[in-house]
Enzyme design. Structure first.
Site, short mmCIF file in Angstrom:
data_model
loop_
_atom_site.label_atom_id
_atom_site.label_comp_id
_atom_site.label_asym_id
_atom_site.label_seq_id
_atom_site.Cartn_x
_atom_site.Cartn_y
_atom_site.Cartn_z
N HIS A 22 32.82 6.64 39.62
CA HIS A 22 33.94 7.28 40.31
C HIS A 22 35.01 6.23 40.61
O HIS A 22 34.69 5.14 41.07
CB HIS A 22 33.48 7.88 41.65
CG HIS A 22 32.70 9.14 41.51
ND1 HIS A 22 33.27 10.38 41.51
CD2 HIS A 22 31.37 9.34 41.36
CE1 HIS A 22 32.34 11.30 41.38
NE2 HIS A 22 31.18 10.69 41.28
N THR B 17 24.01 -4.75 38.89
CA THR B 17 25.47 -4.65 38.92
C THR B 17 26.15 -5.76 38.11
O THR B 17 27.36 -5.76 37.98
CB THR B 17 25.98 -4.73 40.37
OG1 THR B 17 25.59 -6.00 40.94
CG2 THR B 17 25.39 -3.61 41.22
#
Length: 199
Positions: A67, A127
């Site tokens: 997002h 990540t």
């Protein structure tokens, strides 16, 4: 009997995703011999590739797009209705190398490359890129230690045993049974003829 053995070997070399898997990416590639302990969830706007002979635990999540947090609205359906696009962003496809071990409930985010022979501990949230033959853990995942010395890691990467035929692997059973960390590199090299490493 022989027909059943060949069928089992074919299933191992050409893996099918477990029942209940969720795949919502433009392209997914899974290499021969990779096994899943449970159905993964792989979604997003970019591709995902998983190398050969990986061991993958239950509830793997791979998310190849995210997002965007820069728009006034965070609701994807509303954004699509108003603007015609979802507002998703991505750092790129996810690439997982060969012979990677992924523990239960691991999440891998977009744009990540995981090197050959890496270990992702259970519940890790990845990540950042993971170097080859490195053990990572945590949220966000951080490097704990390399599995082997730089010289042994280089030897494995150049050996590229994951491209060997099952017959060749079986012929080198002593190599696969060796304690790779404890055995001197010179002894490991003797277990595999250098001129035989590419076939």
């Amino acid at each position: 009997m022989e027909k059943n053995r060949l069928k089992r070997e074919d299933q191992f070399r050409h893996p099918a995703l477990p029942k209940g898997s969720v795949v919502k990416v433009p392209r997914l590639e899974v290499g021969d011999g990779t096994g899943f302990s449970g159905p993964p969830k792989i979604k997003g706007g970019r591709a995902c590739s998983i190398g050969k002979y990986c061991g993958i635990g239950e509830d793997l999540r791979i998310i190849t797009s995210d997002h965007s947090t820069t728009f006034p609205n965070l609701n994807v359906m509303l954004q699509r209705r108003i603007t015609g696009h979802s507002g998703h962003t991505s750092k790129g496809p996810v690439r997982i190398g060969h012979n990677v071990w992924i523990g239960d409930r691991v999440t891998v985010l977009s744009g990540i490359t995981i090197g050959n022979g890496a270990v992702l501990a259970a519940c890790s949230v990845v990540t950042r890129d993971v170097p080859a033959y490195t053990i990572v853990a945590g949220n966000p995942a951080k490097a704990l230690r390399p599995r082997f010395s730089a010289e042994k890691a280089k030897f494995l990467d150049e050996l590229r045993w994951w491209h060997w035929s099952p017959k060749k692997m079986a012929a080198h059973a002593d190599f696969f049974a060796s304690d790779f960390e404890a055995t001197p590199l010179e002894e490991l090299q003797k277990l595999v003829a250098p001129d035989d490493a590419s076939t």
